[in-house]
Motif scaffolding. Structure first.
Motif, PDB file in Angstrom:
ATOM      1  N   PHE A 313       0.815  -1.213   0.000  1.00 29.31           N
ATOM      2  CA  PHE A 313       0.000   0.000   0.000  1.00 29.31           C
ATOM      3  C   PHE A 313       0.854   1.270   0.000  1.00 29.31           C
ATOM      4  CE2 PHE A 313      -3.454  -2.898   0.929  1.00 29.31           C
ATOM      5  CZ  PHE A 313      -4.508  -2.315   0.232  1.00 29.31           C
ATOM      6  N   GLN A 314       2.044   1.209   0.583  1.00 30.52           N
ATOM      7  CA  GLN A 314       2.946   2.359   0.495  1.00 30.52           C
ATOM      8  C   GLN A 314       3.367   2.605  -0.951  1.00 30.52           C
ATOM      9  OE1 GLN A 314       6.229   1.758   3.175  1.00 30.52           O
ATOM     10  NE2 GLN A 314       4.980   2.009   5.008  1.00 30.52           N
ATOM     11  N   VAL A 315       3.698   1.539  -1.662  1.00 31.30           N
ATOM     12  CA  VAL A 315       4.098   1.669  -3.071  1.00 31.30           C
ATOM     13  C   VAL A 315       2.923   2.177  -3.907  1.00 31.30           C
ATOM     14  CG1 VAL A 315       4.829   0.400  -5.130  1.00 31.30           C
ATOM     15  CG2 VAL A 315       5.932  -0.043  -2.925  1.00 31.30           C
ATOM     16  N   ILE A 316       1.732   1.624  -3.669  1.00 27.56           N
ATOM     17  CA  ILE A 316       0.537   2.087  -4.390  1.00 27.56           C
ATOM     18  C   ILE A 316       0.343   3.584  -4.160  1.00 27.56           C
ATOM     19  CG2 ILE A 316      -1.991   1.983  -4.401  1.00 27.56           C
ATOM     20  CD1 ILE A 316      -1.738  -1.042  -3.933  1.00 27.56           C
ATOM     21  N   GLY A 317       0.529   4.036  -2.927  1.00 26.10           N
ATOM     22  CA  GLY A 317       0.373   5.449  -2.621  1.00 26.10           C
ATOM     23  C   GLY A 317       1.316   6.317  -3.432  1.00 26.10           C
ATOM     24  N   ARG A 318       2.554   5.879  -3.631  1.00 22.81           N
ATOM     25  CA  ARG A 318       3.518   6.656  -4.426  1.00 22.81           C
ATOM     26  C   ARG A 318       3.106   6.702  -5.891  1.00 22.81           C
ATOM     27  NH1 ARG A 318       8.601   3.441  -2.060  1.00 22.81           N
ATOM     28  NH2 ARG A 318       8.293   3.941   0.145  1.00 22.81           N
ATOM     29  N   ILE A 319       2.618   5.584  -6.402  1.00 19.25           N
ATOM     30  CA  ILE A 319       2.181   5.552  -7.807  1.00 19.25           C
ATOM     31  C   ILE A 319       0.991   6.490  -8.014  1.00 19.25           C
ATOM     32  CG2 ILE A 319       1.184   4.101  -9.615  1.00 19.25           C
ATOM     33  CD1 ILE A 319       2.820   1.756  -8.443  1.00 19.25           C
ATOM     34  N   LEU A 320       0.036   6.445  -7.088  1.00 22.71           N
ATOM     35  CA  LEU A 320      -1.129   7.319  -7.193  1.00 22.71           C
ATOM     36  C   LEU A 320      -0.717   8.791  -7.102  1.00 22.71           C
ATOM     37  CD1 LEU A 320      -3.638   5.387  -4.889  1.00 22.71           C
ATOM     38  CD2 LEU A 320      -3.621   5.440  -7.392  1.00 22.71           C
ATOM     39  N   ALA A 321       0.181   9.106  -6.154  1.00 20.77           N
ATOM     40  CA  ALA A 321       0.622  10.491  -5.980  1.00 20.77           C
ATOM     41  C   ALA A 321       1.321  11.004  -7.221  1.00 20.77           C
ATOM     42  CB  ALA A 321       1.540  10.599  -4.766  1.00 20.77           C
ATOM     43  N   ASP A 322       2.046  10.135  -7.904  1.00 21.95           N
ATOM     44  CA  ASP A 322       2.751  10.547  -9.120  1.00 21.95           C
ATOM     45  C   ASP A 322       1.798  11.088 -10.175  1.00 21.95           C
ATOM     46  OD1 ASP A 322       5.326  10.294 -10.873  1.00 21.95           O
ATOM     47  OD2 ASP A 322       3.738   9.390 -12.068  1.00 21.95           O
ATOM     48  N   GLN A 323       0.560  10.597 -10.173  1.00 22.43           N
ATOM     49  CA  GLN A 323      -0.433  11.034 -11.147  1.00 22.43           C
ATOM     50  C   GLN A 323      -1.474  11.973 -10.539  1.00 22.43           C
ATOM     51  OE1 GLN A 323      -0.382  10.205 -14.639  1.00 22.43           O
ATOM     52  NE2 GLN A 323       1.692   9.858 -13.864  1.00 22.43           N
ATOM     53  N   GLY A 324      -1.150  12.511  -9.370  1.00 25.99           N
ATOM     54  CA  GLY A 324      -2.060  13.457  -8.743  1.00 25.99           C
ATOM     55  C   GLY A 324      -3.317  12.819  -8.198  1.00 25.99           C
ATOM     56  N   ALA A 325      -3.268  11.537  -7.907  1.00 29.21           N
ATOM     57  CA  ALA A 325      -4.444  10.804  -7.426  1.00 29.21           C
ATOM     58  C   ALA A 325      -4.220  10.335  -5.992  1.00 29.21           C
ATOM     59  CB  ALA A 325      -4.741   9.610  -8.338  1.00 29.21           C
ATOM     60  N   GLY A 326      -5.259   9.793  -5.400  1.00 34.65           N
ATOM     61  CA  GLY A 326      -5.187   9.237  -4.061  1.00 34.65           C
ATOM     62  C   GLY A 326      -5.976   7.947  -3.989  1.00 34.65           C
ATOM     63  N   PHE A 327      -6.039   7.362  -2.818  1.00 34.51           N
ATOM     64  CA  PHE A 327      -6.727   6.074  -2.673  1.00 34.51           C
ATOM     65  C   PHE A 327      -8.219   6.197  -2.974  1.00 34.51           C
ATOM     66  CE2 PHE A 327      -2.833   5.264  -0.354  1.00 34.51           C
ATOM     67  CZ  PHE A 327      -2.528   3.963  -0.730  1.00 34.51           C
ATOM     68  N   GLY A 328      -8.778   7.386  -2.794  1.00 31.08           N
ATOM     69  CA  GLY A 328     -10.194   7.580  -3.097  1.00 31.08           C
ATOM     70  C   GLY A 328     -10.500   7.561  -4.587  1.00 31.08           C
ATOM     71  N   ASP A 329      -9.459   7.610  -5.434  1.00 32.13           N
ATOM     72  CA  ASP A 329      -9.662   7.586  -6.885  1.00 32.13           C
ATOM     73  C   ASP A 329      -9.612   6.180  -7.475  1.00 32.13           C
ATOM     74  OD1 ASP A 329      -9.798  10.470  -7.345  1.00 32.13           O
ATOM     75  OD2 ASP A 329      -7.704  10.473  -6.687  1.00 32.13           O
ATOM     76  N   ILE A 330      -9.350   5.180  -6.633  1.00 28.21           N
ATOM     77  CA  ILE A 330      -9.290   3.804  -7.127  1.00 28.21           C
ATOM     78  C   ILE A 330     -10.689   3.346  -7.527  1.00 28.21           C
ATOM     79  CG2 ILE A 330      -8.773   1.402  -6.541  1.00 28.21           C
ATOM     80  CD1 ILE A 330      -6.672   2.468  -4.573  1.00 28.21           C
ATOM     81  N   ALA A 331     -10.837   2.904  -8.781  1.00 25.91           N
ATOM     82  CA  ALA A 331     -12.130   2.418  -9.268  1.00 25.91           C
ATOM     83  C   ALA A 331     -12.276   0.918  -9.061  1.00 25.91           C
ATOM     84  CB  ALA A 331     -12.291   2.761 -10.745  1.00 25.91           C
ATOM     85  N   PHE A 332     -11.163   0.188  -9.229  1.00 28.63           N
ATOM     86  CA  PHE A 332     -11.224  -1.274  -9.099  1.00 28.63           C
ATOM     87  C   PHE A 332      -9.912  -1.777  -8.524  1.00 28.63           C
ATOM     88  CE2 PHE A 332     -10.429  -5.547 -10.848  1.00 28.63           C
ATOM     89  CZ  PHE A 332     -11.521  -6.218 -10.294  1.00 28.63           C
ATOM     90  N   MET A 333     -10.013  -2.692  -7.585  1.00 27.46           N
ATOM     91  CA  MET A 333      -8.835  -3.292  -6.954  1.00 27.46           C
ATOM     92  C   MET A 333      -8.983  -4.807  -6.970  1.00 27.46           C
ATOM     93  SD  MET A 333      -7.512  -2.845  -3.007  1.00 27.46           S
ATOM     94  CE  MET A 333      -6.788  -1.244  -3.307  1.00 27.46           C
ATOM     95  N   ARG A 334      -7.939  -5.464  -7.453  1.00 29.31           N
ATOM     96  CA  ARG A 334      -7.934  -6.932  -7.473  1.00 29.31           C
ATOM     97  C   ARG A 334      -6.757  -7.410  -6.638  1.00 29.31           C
ATOM     98  NH1 ARG A 334      -9.178  -8.602 -12.860  1.00 29.31           N
ATOM     99  NH2 ARG A 334      -7.335  -7.359 -13.351  1.00 29.31           N
ATOM    100  N   THR A 335      -7.028  -8.298  -5.684  1.00 31.53           N
ATOM    101  CA  THR A 335      -6.009  -8.791  -4.759  1.00 31.53           C
ATOM    102  C   THR A 335      -5.858 -10.300  -4.891  1.00 31.53           C
ATOM    103  OG1 THR A 335      -6.581  -7.036  -3.188  1.00 31.53           O
ATOM    104  CG2 THR A 335      -5.286  -8.885  -2.353  1.00 31.53           C
ATOM    105  N   TYR A 336      -4.616 -10.734  -5.002  1.00 33.40           N
ATOM    106  CA  TYR A 336      -4.302 -12.167  -5.055  1.00 33.40           C
ATOM    107  C   TYR A 336      -3.606 -12.531  -3.739  1.00 33.40           C
ATOM    108  CZ  TYR A 336      -4.811 -11.226 -10.057  1.00 33.40           C
ATOM    109  OH  TYR A 336      -5.274 -10.814 -11.290  1.00 33.40           O
ATOM    110  N   LEU A 337      -4.171 -13.482  -2.996  1.00 31.40           N
ATOM    111  CA  LEU A 337      -3.595 -13.953  -1.743  1.00 31.40           C
ATOM    112  C   LEU A 337      -3.194 -15.418  -1.879  1.00 31.40           C
ATOM    113  CD1 LEU A 337      -6.190 -12.534   0.848  1.00 31.40           C
ATOM    114  CD2 LEU A 337      -4.064 -11.459   0.078  1.00 31.40           C
ATOM    115  N   THR A 338      -2.047 -15.765  -1.312  1.00 35.89           N
ATOM    116  CA  THR A 338      -1.655 -17.178  -1.341  1.00 35.89           C
ATOM    117  C   THR A 338      -2.292 -17.958  -0.196  1.00 35.89           C
ATOM    118  OG1 THR A 338       0.345 -16.692  -0.050  1.00 35.89           O
ATOM    119  CG2 THR A 338       0.553 -16.692  -2.463  1.00 35.89           C
ATOM    120  N   ASP A 339      -2.900 -17.247   0.761  1.00 34.47           N
ATOM    121  CA  ASP A 339      -3.565 -17.911   1.884  1.00 34.47           C
ATOM    122  C   ASP A 339      -4.776 -17.074   2.291  1.00 34.47           C
ATOM    123  OD1 ASP A 339      -4.391 -19.257   4.123  1.00 34.47           O
ATOM    124  OD2 ASP A 339      -2.564 -18.899   5.289  1.00 34.47           O
TER     125      ASP A 339
END
Length: 395
Positions: A313-339
């Motif tokens: 989530f820290q890395v995601i935050g940097r990517i979003l900030a680079d484009q002037g966005a924040g976590f509230g701008d996420i339209a879709f999130m897909r998560t893969y868990l091994t457990d």
């Protein structure tokens, strides 16, 4: 003896100035056959002038066996304060480090009229640095790198703004020469004159300008973020090796293209070259799967879902900030868990970052991810704010 690593547009004339000043200089550039370790062998002062943080880290890592105790490394590339801290951790304690990026392009590099923005103890190298121009000692290690990015966060967006100003004037029947004349009487006059005729010779490449804004990305930097997106688009259109003034030519094409623009950020761990961190298509950002590994490709928080989730989530935050966005701008999130049994630990971290109405999302369990030891991976689709269209004659 001085070892100068990097002989590009800026490095070559700077090394010549040292030689002309009577210093014994050994130079290194890629493809010459000599190793960085051999180039720095016996040097009291090692200067780096390279393209980006990854290049500096790679070259200095290769130079480590040749660095003698008591030597000083002067890092003069534009890499940002975070990368400077990483270099300090990389270098032996017996090797001093000064960060000293410069303001100015190829002409001032040849003339010795650069402004050297120095961080750290410059007492042992100030005389050498003065060969390049005016030395400004700014404070502790990293202060020079931070100052350089702060300045570029003003200068580069201003040139993008002026490029769009000229394009607006042309689209609305404003005489270009008259517009330039009016701008000449304002504080932006010198920059406007530079953009009037794009430079035939590359003094400060558009690619490097985009890189500098990517390094200087911070949450809330809306003006710099918009300029960064425009430069990234121009780079994707093939103008990367042109001088920054070519942005005026690109801006004349009108509103931003909807073509796919790959984004690779210096502020997050590098990819393996098989994918980009994200791709922007118009007002939509597609973020590649983010996993918990560091700049060296090693897993962060091995065995801990909470630690790996925090890093992701820290890395995601940097990517979003680079484009002037924040976590509230996420339209879709897909998560893969091994457990899937560890989803509560993941969810606890996610709730600290996504605090408003949650995005559309999918969470699935997989047997393994691309690197053994990774426990999760997250990819995203992000809705970015669209620029307002300009209505001719309107306000």
């Amino acid at each position: 003896m001085i070892a100068f690593l990097g002989q590009g547009r800026m490095g070559a004339p700077m090394a010549r100035r040292l030689t002309d000043a009577g210093h014994k200089v050994t130079t290194w550039r890629r493809g010459t056959g000599i190793s960085p370790a051999a180039a720095v062998d016996g040097a009291d002062l090692v200067i780096t002038m390279l393209s980006d943080p990854a290049a500096v880290r790679e070259v200095l890592t290769a130079a480590l066996p040749g660095l003698r105790p008591g030597a000083t490394v002067v890092e003069m590339s534009t890499i940002g304060p975070e990368a400077v801290r990483e270099l300090r951790a990389l270098l032996p304690a017996s090797v001093a480090l000064v960060d000293a990026p410069v303001l100015g392009s190829v002409g001032p590099a040849a003339d010795g009229t650069l402004t050297v923005l120095a961080g750290g103890d410059v007492s042992g190298c100030r005389e050498v640095l003065s060969v390049f121009g005016t030395v400004r000692a700014l404070g502790p290690l990293g202060a020079g790198a931070a100052m350089k990015l702060a300045v570029m966060n003003a200068i580069v967006p201003a040139q993008v703004l002026l490029a769009e100003t000229l394009a607006y004037g042309e689209a609305h029947g404003v005489d270009r020469d008259v517009l330039l004349g009016v701008l000449a009487g304002t504080p932006l006059g010198a920059l406007a004159a530079r953009l009037a005729v794009p430079a035939a010779e590359t003094r400060y490449s558009l690619t490097h300008a985009a890189k500098d804004l990517e390094l200087g990305a911070w949450e809330g930097a809306t003006v710099a973020g918009a300029a960064r997106a425009r430069l990234q688009e121009a780079r994707a259109a093939g103008l990367g090796e042109r001088d920054l003034t070519a942005i005026a030519e690109h801006a004349r094409g009108g509103r931003a293209s909807s073509r796919a623009v790959p984004l690779n950020l210096a502020t997050v761990p590098p990819t393996n070259g098989m994918y980009s961190h994200a791709v922007r298509a118009g007002d939509t950002l597609y973020v590649s799967g983010v996993a918990a590994f560091d700049r060296d490709g090693k897993i962060v928080g091995e065995g801990s879902m909470a630690a790996q989730s925090e890093h992701v989530f820290q890395v995601i935050g940097r990517i979003l900030a680079d484009q002037g966005a924040g976590f509230g701008d996420i339209a879709f999130m897909r998560t893969y868990l091994t457990d899937m049994d560890a989803r509560a630990e993941y969810g606890a971290v996610r709730r600290r970052y996504i605090t408003g109405t949650p995005p559309a999302s999918t969470t699935v369990e997989v047997s393994r991810l691309f690197m053994p030891g990774l426990l999760l991976e997250v990819d995203l689709v992000v809705a970015l704010p669209a620029p307002r269209p300009v209505t001719p004659g309107g306000r």
